[in-house]
Scaffold this motif. Structure first.
Motif, short mmCIF file in Angstrom:
data_model
loop_
_atom_site.label_atom_id
_atom_site.label_comp_id
_atom_site.label_asym_id
_atom_site.label_seq_id
_atom_site.Cartn_x
_atom_site.Cartn_y
_atom_site.Cartn_z
N LEU A 65 46.16 46.56 40.20
CA LEU A 65 44.73 46.46 40.51
C LEU A 65 44.28 45.04 40.20
CD1 LEU A 65 42.17 47.92 41.42
CD2 LEU A 65 41.74 48.52 39.03
N SER A 66 43.98 44.30 41.25
CA SER A 66 43.54 42.92 41.10
C SER A 66 42.03 42.84 41.28
CB SER A 66 44.24 42.04 42.14
OG SER A 66 43.79 40.71 42.05
N PRO A 67 41.33 42.06 40.46
CA PRO A 67 39.87 41.94 40.59
C PRO A 67 39.46 41.45 41.98
CG PRO A 67 40.60 41.00 38.50
CD PRO A 67 41.84 41.29 39.30
N LYS A 68 38.33 41.95 42.45
CA LYS A 68 37.83 41.55 43.76
C LYS A 68 37.27 40.13 43.74
CE LYS A 68 36.65 46.32 45.04
NZ LYS A 68 35.56 47.28 45.36
N ASN A 69 36.74 39.73 42.61
CA ASN A 69 36.17 38.38 42.49
C ASN A 69 37.31 37.39 42.26
OD1 ASN A 69 34.78 36.01 41.77
ND2 ASN A 69 33.08 37.19 40.89
N LYS A 70 37.87 36.92 43.35
CA LYS A 70 39.05 36.04 43.28
C LYS A 70 38.72 34.68 42.66
CE LYS A 70 41.64 39.16 44.99
NZ LYS A 70 42.52 39.89 44.05
N GLY A 486 46.03 50.20 36.30
CA GLY A 486 46.18 49.20 37.35
C GLY A 486 46.10 47.79 36.82
N THR A 487 45.25 47.58 35.80
CA THR A 487 45.14 46.26 35.17
C THR A 487 46.43 45.90 34.45
OG1 THR A 487 42.76 46.59 34.87
CG2 THR A 487 43.81 44.86 33.57
#
Length: 571
Positions: A65-70, A486-487
């Protein structure tokens, strides 16, 4: 006679062939029925469920799970990867280690005992190290030394429950006579290029620096949270938490109410480890219970030249032998998070590395077979205290002079309660053992919850201290656990040459300040995002340490968790 016998034989032969034909028809019918209606797996031992290829049914792993705020994620990653940053955060941990914030069992009330004043230094140090944080967040105090940092989100807590991260400022004392045994002085915060040494490096100042560092990085990136982020730092976790842990919980409960927190993160006792030739991220979703049992004996004294057959020290010794000779039984049951860990190991670890004897017993234990549950505990004896109540006689006292018959004797026994048991069951066990010995020696017996102030000289009484039931088991089928998993998958790496890091539920054998927070959320997770080796990085003993290359990346994990938890906020 011959004719009658032949007739009977003919009749018997016909009966035989009729029965044989019926049997064949029956077997054929049964086969057809079985073919069209296979036996449901739930009605048979699920031996295949715990074999290779069973990942679809058990211990399912979520994707990374990757943050949406790249933009923010890239800012944090670039900072965490820079050599300059490494030296900065290592210096911060080294500096806070140099403050000997020891907590003692005999500390008096805050404000009266001057030994608490060391925590003013800890607070001043944190403020000086993180000016950007304290310009942004709201700081509250719980009983003077409990620190609560609130970074308010744009969405009200009633809509988006806050995320809460815990750490503690205090450390266990270092005995002066043991300082010489340390490779580096315990409060130097020495960094040798690979390892940061010192009391609190792992437990728990490394964790404290990491979570506040993650907040600092996010603030500097320009990130504005939708979900409120709360950091809380206790001052007495190592001595029960009553002076800071409980007041912090009371403060937050007043703010957010029952089930008002999205998830709680606190230190773990395992972190990332390799078991059965497989890398696991072990997230503790429960804690064992706690109880100190006190046993006091009193009798008449006298001159040692005319002793009784058994004085109180002898009788107390008999009690200790009885306690150690009657340990609590072990059993691996589905109520225990360790059962989930064994399931994960059964389906993810290499076949050759997971004991074959465990698989069928797991299947039977899952269906409530008590014999298999007990056999599993015996098979996994090296992990026994994850499956049973432990008991350790820790203190004993008796007698004041060699030529006087002792009038009193006492002992304290420390117990960590298995998930499946209760304080009442432990008390009943001890009352049974000790009551029998009291009766044997003609002594008055007073069990738990009695006044223990009878005027009778010859008596034995029991009492409990710091009683704590086993913690509720946090769920692993929730959004918050999926976000956490996910993190972990996205940020942390498996050990050695393993291809995958398997996230698994686990059990905390000790207790943290989370014991005060049960009402705030069901989602309480204890996890330290590093590889804890050598007896938890030698926490609580000489040469406590943390590897620098792992420590410097902890803030990336916590920052990513905050971002991912923020991404699932729905308006």
């Amino acid at each position: 006679m011959t004719e009658h016998t032949s007739a009977r034989q003919d009749k018997s032969s016909r009966s035989y062939w009729l029965m044989y034909g019926a049997l064949l028809i029956g077997l054929a019918t049964a086969f057809i029925t079985l073919f069209n209606n296979p036996i449901q797996s739930s009605s048979l031992p699920k031996l295949d469920v715990y074999g290779p290829g069973a990942e679809s049914e058990l211990c399912q792993q979520v994707p990374k799970l990757s943050p949406k705020n790249k933009k923010v994620e890239q800012f944090v990653r670039e900072r965490v990867d820079s050599t300059e940053y490494h030296q900065e955060i290592i210096n911060k941990l080294s500096g806070i280690i140099q403050i000997p914030s020891e907590s003692y069992d005999d500390l008096g009330p805050i404000g009266e005992d001057d030994r608490w004043n060391i925590f003013f230094q800890v607070e001043d140090y944190i403020k000086a190290s993180y000016p950007t944080v304290f310009q942004t967040v709201k700081l509250d105090h719980a009983n003077k030394h409990g620190l609560i940092l609130t970074w308010e989100g744009s969405v009200p807590p009633s809509t988006a429950k806050p995320i809460l991260m815990l750490a503690h400022q205090d450390v266990v004392p270092v005995l002066s006579e043991n300082v010489k045994d340390w490779a580096h002085p315990p409060y130097d915060g020495h960094y040798d290029g690979e390892i940061i040494w010192g009391r609190g490096a792992t437990d728990d100042k490394g964790y404290l620096i990491s979570i506040i560092e993650s907040m600092d990085l996010l603030i500097k990136s320009g990130f504005k949270p939708k979900r409120t982020v709360v950091l809380a730092f206790g001052c007495d976790e190592e001595i029960s938490g009553e002076n800071c842990g409980r007041p912090i919980s009371d403060f937050l409960h007043k703010q957010y109410g029952d089930d008002g927190i999205y998830l709680i993160m606190d230190e773990g006792s395992t972190g990332i480890q390799r078991e059965f030739d497989q890398s696991f991220a072990m997230v503790s979703v429960a804690e064992k219970g706690y109880l100190d049992v006190g046993i006091n004996l009193s009798s008449t004294g006298g001159h040692a030249s005319n002793p009784p057959d058994h004085n109180v020290i002898g009788i107390l010794s008999e009690i200790v032998v009885a306690i150690e000779s009657n340990p609590f039984p072990g059993a691996v049951t589905p109520k225990n998070p360790m059962f989930r860990f064994l399931e994960c190991a059964a389906v993810h670890a290499p076949v050759s590395s997971f004991p074959m004897a465990v698989r069928p017993k797991l299947s039977m234990a899952a269906q409530g077979d008590s014999v298999s549950q007990e056999q599993l505990a015996q098979t996994l004896d090296d992990m026994r205290y994850y499956f049973k109540t432990s008991q350790s006689v820790g203190k004993i006292h008796g007698g004041v002079k060699i030529n006087a018959i002792p009038e009193t004797a006492s002992t304290l026994v420390n117990l960590r309660l298995a998930v499946e048991t209760s304080i009442a069951q432990v008390e009943a066990h001890y009352e049974s053992l000790v009551g029998f010995i009291a009766q044997k020696h003609g002594m008055l017996f007073e069990g738990f919850h009695s006044s223990c102030n009878s005027s009778e000289k010859r008596k034995i009484c029991l009492f409990g201290i710091d009683a704590l039931e086993p913690a509720p088991v946090s769920p692993v089928d929730t959004e918050s656990f999926r976000v956490l998993s996910g993190t972990i998958k996205n940020v942390l790496k498996p050990l050695g040459t393993d291809n995958e890091l398997v996230v698994t539920p686990y059990l905390m054998p000790a207790n943290t300040d989370t014991k005060f927070f049960w009402a705030l959320t069901k989602n309480i997770y204890r996890f330290t995002p590093v590889n804890l080796v050598h007896n938890l990085n030698r926490a609580h003993t000489t040469d406590e340490f943390i590897r620098a290359d792992e420590f410097v990346r902890e803030p990336l994990f916590f920052a990513s968790l905050i971002l991912n938890a923020d991404d699932v906020v729905t308006l």
